[in-house]
Design a protein around this motif. Structure first.
Motif, PDB file in Angstrom:
ATOM      1  N   GLN A   1       2.865   5.953  -2.938  1.00 56.98           N
ATOM      2  CA  GLN A   1       3.998   6.755  -3.401  1.00 56.98           C
ATOM      3  C   GLN A   1       3.990   6.903  -4.923  1.00 56.98           C
ATOM      4  O   GLN A   1       4.206   7.991  -5.462  1.00 56.98           O
ATOM      5  N   LEU A   2       3.720   5.814  -5.639  1.00 55.81           N
ATOM      6  CA  LEU A   2       3.675   5.864  -7.097  1.00 55.81           C
ATOM      7  C   LEU A   2       2.517   6.723  -7.589  1.00 55.81           C
ATOM      8  O   LEU A   2       2.655   7.492  -8.545  1.00 55.81           O
TER       9      LEU A   2
ATOM     10  N   GLN B   1      -2.308   0.785 -13.248  1.00 51.82           N
ATOM     11  CA  GLN B   1      -1.693  -0.372 -13.890  1.00 51.82           C
ATOM     12  C   GLN B   1      -0.194  -0.429 -13.624  1.00 51.82           C
ATOM     13  O   GLN B   1       0.373  -1.481 -13.336  1.00 51.82           O
ATOM     14  N   THR B   2       0.447   0.732 -13.678  1.00 50.48           N
ATOM     15  CA  THR B   2       1.883   0.790 -13.384  1.00 50.48           C
ATOM     16  C   THR B   2       2.143   0.456 -11.920  1.00 50.48           C
ATOM     17  O   THR B   2       3.113  -0.241 -11.592  1.00 50.48           O
ATOM     18  N   ALA B   3       1.266   0.956 -11.042  1.00 50.33           N
ATOM     19  CA  ALA B   3       1.426   0.676  -9.612  1.00 50.33           C
ATOM     20  C   ALA B   3       1.353  -0.821  -9.335  1.00 50.33           C
ATOM     21  O   ALA B   3       2.084  -1.344  -8.485  1.00 50.33           O
ATOM     22  N   ARG B   4       0.482  -1.529 -10.060  1.00 49.56           N
ATOM     23  CA  ARG B   4       0.361  -2.971  -9.850  1.00 49.56           C
ATOM     24  C   ARG B   4       1.624  -3.719 -10.273  1.00 49.56           C
ATOM     25  O   ARG B   4       1.928  -4.791  -9.771  1.00 49.56           O
ATOM     26  N   MET B   5       2.370  -3.131 -11.220  1.00 48.19           N
ATOM     27  CA  MET B   5       3.624  -3.754 -11.644  1.00 48.19           C
ATOM     28  C   MET B   5       4.649  -3.767 -10.517  1.00 48.19           C
ATOM     29  O   MET B   5       5.562  -4.597 -10.489  1.00 48.19           O
TER      30      MET B   5
ATOM     31  N   GLY C   1       0.814  -1.217   0.000  1.00 44.32           N
ATOM     32  CA  GLY C   1       0.000   0.000   0.000  1.00 44.32           C
ATOM     33  C   GLY C   1       0.841   1.259   0.000  1.00 44.32           C
ATOM     34  O   GLY C   1       0.520   2.233  -0.702  1.00 44.32           O
ATOM     35  N   MET C   2       1.931   1.249   0.750  1.00 52.12           N
ATOM     36  CA  MET C   2       2.805   2.419   0.806  1.00 52.12           C
ATOM     37  C   MET C   2       3.451   2.690  -0.555  1.00 52.12           C
ATOM     38  O   MET C   2       3.531   3.836  -1.001  1.00 52.12           O
TER      39      MET C   2
END
Length: 866
Positions: free
Chosen positions: A510-511, A519-523, A505-506
């Protein structure tokens, strides 16, 4: 007929026989072995004087610095410090009393004179060795048990963390129980004296929680002897022994009465012993209890699957951090050699490798840990064997205590049992970190294991015939558990811990704040197949590798015992083999959590133990006599207390009233939500300096100083109104007080031109002021009010202190020029010190009498015919 005294020669003969006897030299040889093993573990650091700058020890140094400096400069002892939370008693910071100096030499003897911290390991081993010898176990069984107990991983982790009080308490519990065992065997004086002596040392270590946790163990030993005495028809002996031990307990408690009594009284005013008087603290929430909140009590709980660390240390990944050169080094998955290998083989991509730098090796509870509770794989197998081969009430008591301690250590994961103890067992709700009750299992498991070993070797040539099935079943179960870890590590639970989701989650937050889409965060999360696979593979490897390690340890132990049972090895070789396996196993595992890298070289420890910041350096140029510092970035840290009189600080038993002030006002500075009322509260605490969020020291010209006269005192009927008034009255001109203090403070009068009050001398336990007032009135002091121990005088005449502004002291001052003094000197300290000295002397006399009786051996006077 005539009589000839023969006691003198008999004593001399007995003494000579004892000195030259085989038993003494075997005992001394075992003690030497304990010293060598303890010193070897900490070589070369103990020899070179390198230091462990443990976190808790550093905190203790920081908050105790003011009183330490005061003692060094004056030779006096202060029981009050202003170094944290604007002032509090130091009963739980530096519990050092004059009477305790009468027995501190025992620590040196039990530590075998070794340098720190090797002396601590020796102390732990020697105490357990004494217990096993008193229980009449073979000397080599006792020695193996002593090494196993002393090297239990939790004890080494305590040293690494600096929990020395807890460690010392645990070290003196086994020899205390040894005295109990001896007493129930009919050696009433010797047993009671030993029990009193070591119980005195145990209590003096001042970790009530550990002593409390072992009360059921003491009760268990009493129950064992009660059952055996009833069966043998010797209830009278049990009664005499119990009475003797009751006297021993009274003497041990009395010897520590300064610490115990003042801690008990002090606890009533702290967050450990009482709830807030504010109505918000009087909630009917199911989370509350008679002591601490349930969530706080169970904050550190052992997960059920984590219990298998008793056999496989890395079943939950080991430690989340390790002490290294005076600081805590995070133990991440990126640091593993397997990670490097997988990266070189292309099995971990760059994104996954970057993510692994945030992932802890430990994946148990969300709180993190300095290491698991590991008793040793071979000890675990022998414990299971003891559950079968040991007969009588002793086995059932030890087994019950083991199971109970494990269940209670689960805390919030077995809440029905925890709730039962919180609600019905006295004092249980006063303690937090319930997982630490596993120290009971750390005691009962090696003890039952050694009882099993004793039975096995005592059977001699018949050990295979008698104990073949228990041996094979117990070791077989242990091997099967290890084998499951090797072939199916997932059986021990998910490798994704509670803390991992928080990290996920942190990183996502941040992202997102940096403009990346979902989608990028899930990467960059565990939702990424490559990251999840890497984390799972690495953590499974930790389990599997340690499963294999424990498998080999158990198999090696089984092999040695089988060879002995089949008469391929004699007892001496078997003992050496088992001892080497146990020692090597625990020695190597403990080096994961405390090794040479954990020490700070002696040449680097010559400076101040707490690093000075630029803000500290700037503030210390101000030579004003007495003021406080509000360090916002380090409000919850102990470090500022080393250099300043801090508004914040760190201590687990802060005053409840001050915690209320933090919750209602001071805490707002930490969240950036402080308003004018919060700033006025800070001013009344004489915060001359405020360290901002970016670490810059700001001179606070609005601080109210050490004392001031007020025009009016507003009396209220309850604590809620008193706290609320701080938000809207002018604290420079008005004060608010509970109506109970009206008879002490009365009414104030408006200040007149020329009225003044200022501090003329400062010591942590004694303050002097000069006051000048045309009409008199009420003076408020920026000092924390404490309901007992503080005395006041005006021109040498006793005066009574009152409380204003929820936490501050106040005094009614007559018109004219006056000298005001305040000093902290609780009468209870003097009374309990006298009691303590008497009890210590009685314990020493009992021990001396026991030695004399043992030497005399009841020789009396022999009659000779004329």
């Amino acid at each position: 007929m005539n009589q000839q005294a023969t006691c003198g020669p008999t004593i001399a003969a007995r003494l000579k026989s004892f000195i030259t006897g085989r038993s003494l030299w075997i005992f001394l040889g075992c003690v030497a072995a304990i010293a060598i093993v303890s010193f070897a573990y900490f070589y070369p650091d103990a020899a070179e004087g390198n230091q462990l700058r443990q976190h808790d020890m550093q905190q203790g140094i920081a908050i105790g610095q003011e009183v330490k400096a005061f003692t060094e400069s004056t030779g006096q002892t202060s029981r009050w410090t202003n170094s944290l939370f604007s002032g509090m008693p130091n009963f739980q910071i530096a519990p050092d009393y004059p009477s305790s100096h009468m027995f501190t030499w025992i620590n040196t003897v039990m530590g075998l004179g070794l340098p720190y911290p090797a002396n601590l390991l020796a102390m732990m081993m020697l105490g357990f060795f004494i217990l096993l010898m008193v229980m009449r176990m073979r000397w080599w069984v006792s020695l193996i048990g002593a090494v196993a107990y002393g090297f239990s991983s939790y004890f080494v982790i305590l040293i690494a963390a600096g929990h020395i009080w807890k460690f010392s308490t645990l070290a003196y519990i086994p020899p205390t129980i040894a005295g109990i065992v001896l007493c129930y065997r009919g050696r009433y004086l010797a047993g009671a004296a030993i029990a009193a002596l070591f119980a005195m040392m145990q209590i003096s270590a001042n970790h009530v929680q550990m002593t409390y946790y072992f009360l059921p163990v003491v009760a268990g030993f009493m129950l064992i002897n009660l059952i055996e005495s009833y069966r043998s028809g010797e209830m009278r002996r049990w009664g005499i022994a119990t009475g003797s031990l009751a006297i021993a307990a009274v003497l041990a408690v009395g010897a520590n009465s300064p610490s115990l009594y003042n801690t008990y009284e002090y606890s009533k005013e702290t967050i450990r012993g009482g709830h807030s008087e504010l109505s918000r603290g009087e909630t009917t929430s199911p989370n509350t209890s008679a002591g601490l909140d349930r969530d706080y009590i169970t904050q550190y709980s052992y997960t059920p699957s984590e219990t298998f660390t008793l056999l496989i240390p890395n079943v939950k990944g080991g430690a989340s951090a390790k002490p290294e050169k005076g600081s805590g080094k995070p133990m991440t998955l990126y640091d593993l050699p397997e990670t490097r290998e997988m990266m070189a083989e292309g099995k971990i991509d760059d994104i996954s490798a970057q993510y692994l730098q945030y992932m802890s090796q430990y994946f148990g509870g969300p709180e993190g840990t300095n290491g698991p509770v590991y008793v040793g794989a071979l000890i675990f197998a022998l414990f299971l064997m003891g559950c079968v081969v040991v007969k009588g009430p002793a086995k059932w008591v030890l087994l019950t205590l083991t199971v109970l301690s494990i269940g209670l250590a689960w805390g919030r994961y077995m809440m029905w049992l925890t709730d039962l103890f919180i609600d019905w067992v006295p004092m249980y709700s006063k303690f937090r970190t319930v997982e630490s009750i596993l120290v009971v299992a750390q005691f009962t498991m090696p003890l039952l294991a050694m009882m099993a070993m004793q039975r096995f070797v005592s059977a001699g040539d018949k050990c295979w015939e008698r104990y073949r099935k228990p041996l094979l079943w117990s070791f077989g179960i242990s091997l099967a558990l290890c084998l499951m870890a090797i072939v199916a590590p997932g059986i021990y639970g998910s490798v994704i811990g509670e803390n991992d989701r928080m990290i996920d989650g942190m990183i996502a937050d941040q992202l997102t704040s940096q403009g990346y889409d979902a989608q990028t965060a899930r990467m960059f999360s565990l939702e990424s197949p490559s990251i999840y696979a890497a984390v799972t593979t690495l953590r499974h490897s930790l389990i599997a590798d340690d499963g294999m390690r424990s498998f080999l340890i158990v198999a090696a132990g089984l092999g040695v015992m089988l060879l002995y049972a089949r008469r391929k090895l004699n007892a001496a070789i078997m003992a050496a083999g088992i001892g080497i396996i146990v020692c090597a196993d625990l020695f190597m595992v403990n080096k994961r959590y405390l090794d040479h890298d954990s020490f700070v070289p002696r040449r680097l420890t010559t400076g101040a133990p707490i690093a000075m910041t630029d803000a500290d350096r700037a503030i210390l140029t101000d030579t004003t006599m007495n003021y406080r510092v509000m360090d916002i970035p380090r409000f919850t840290s102990a470090d500022p207390s080393y250099y300043h009189k801090a508004i914040g600080g760190y201590h687990a038993a802060k005053l409840t009233r001050y915690q209320d002030l933090i919750d209602c006002h001071l805490g707002h500075f930490l969240s950036g939500q402080a308003d004018d009322a919060d700033m006025e509260v800070l001013n009344m605490l004489n915060a001359r300096y405020v360290v901002s969020y970016d670490g810059q020291p700001i001179l606070n010209h609005s601080a109210m100083g050490n004392a001031w006269m007020v025009d009016q005192v507003k009396y209220v009927t309850d604590p809620d109104n008193e706290m609320a008034a701080l938000s809207h009255i002018d604290l420079r001109r008005e004060a608010v007080a509970d109506g109970r203090f009206h008879s002490i403070l009365g009414e104030s009068t408006p200040r007149q031109p020329g009225d003044t009050i200022f501090e003329t001398s400062y010591a942590p336990n004694r303050l002097t002021y000069h006051a000048r007032s045309a009409k008199g009135g009420v003076a408020v002091f920026s000092e924390i009010y404490f309901p007992w121990g503080w005395h006041a005088s005006i021109d040498g005449q006793p005066a009574q202190l009152g409380r204003t502004n929820y936490v501050l002291r106040a005094l009614k001052i007559p018109a004219g020029d006056h000298t005001i003094e305040m000093w902290f000197d609780p009468q209870s300290l003097h009374t309990t010190a006298a009691i303590s000295r008497v009890c210590i002397i009685l314990i020493y006399l009992a021990a001396a009498a026991a030695v004399i009786i043992a030497l005399c051996g009841g020789c009396g006077r022999k009659k000779h015919a004329a």
